[in-house]
Design an enzyme around this catalytic site. Sequence first.
Site, short mmCIF file in Angstrom:
data_model
loop_
_atom_site.label_atom_id
_atom_site.label_comp_id
_atom_site.label_asym_id
_atom_site.label_seq_id
_atom_site.Cartn_x
_atom_site.Cartn_y
_atom_site.Cartn_z
N ASN A 85 -7.95 48.08 -10.77
CA ASN A 85 -8.74 46.63 -9.66
C ASN A 85 -9.92 47.18 -9.84
OD1 ASN A 85 -9.70 45.17 -7.40
ND2 ASN A 85 -9.97 47.05 -6.38
N TYR A 152 -22.18 44.22 -15.59
CA TYR A 152 -21.24 43.62 -14.78
C TYR A 152 -20.90 42.69 -16.23
CZ TYR A 152 -17.59 41.52 -12.06
OH TYR A 152 -16.65 41.45 -11.56
N THR A 189 -15.57 39.38 -0.32
CA THR A 189 -15.20 40.91 -0.36
C THR A 189 -16.52 41.42 0.01
OG1 THR A 189 -16.01 40.78 -2.56
CG2 THR A 189 -13.45 40.86 -1.54
#
Length: 250
Positions: A85, A152, A189
Amino acid sequence: MKYAVITGTSKGLGASIAKLLMEASYHVIGLARSQNDELKQLSTHGSYQHYQTDLSDLKATEATFNQIIHSLQDKELESLVLVQNAAVVTPIEQVGKQNNDQIIDHVHINLASPMIVTNIWLDAWRNTTFPLILVNVTSGAANRSVYGWNAYGSTKAALDRYTKTVALEQEELETENKVFLFDPSIMDTDMQGEIRSADKSQFIDVEKFKAYKTENNLRDTSKVAKVLVDRLLNPTLVKNGEYLSVKDII
């Protein structure tokens, strides 16, 4: 005994996945740069053990996983899950203005580490009497180009192709191991906070991501984690090579 190894358990999605699996009587081994005392103190049928690890350090990552494997080889295992993760979004910046050390760390954490760990993992458990389940957490950014997310999007796209190729190999080898991708979409998050703090010159869509927060469109990590954990707790529903998106469930 049922075990799960999860990277990035210090907070966010990784911590939520760990908590739900512990409640389902899994013994969770978590890896992150910082400790999660809350998971250690939880009163559940499962347990939590933490390894403080910087996944950008590939030699240290390899050594840590070899240590984990060695410790597990003495256990009576009936189920073993690996959830990779951990990820970073930094550097958020147009190419030509990036810090090269950040690029190296980014590629190590998001791509090289999962590849090395998967290689070690499948070799170590080659002779298990039960199918392994491996999950790599991906992103919708793997499938589209986003200004400022060149690193990313690229590492997540590479991780997707790698995961699907590993799944193909396991299928051809008739191992019954299952390797699949989980896309958690947008969640509330710290990574989202980091994204919102970017300047528009670095990340052209920053206002859109600020609106996700102000308009309460970010999913709670516990709800997202439940989608994945529900699937893991029903192994017959897990499909080798699948792309499981939270958007298709909730």
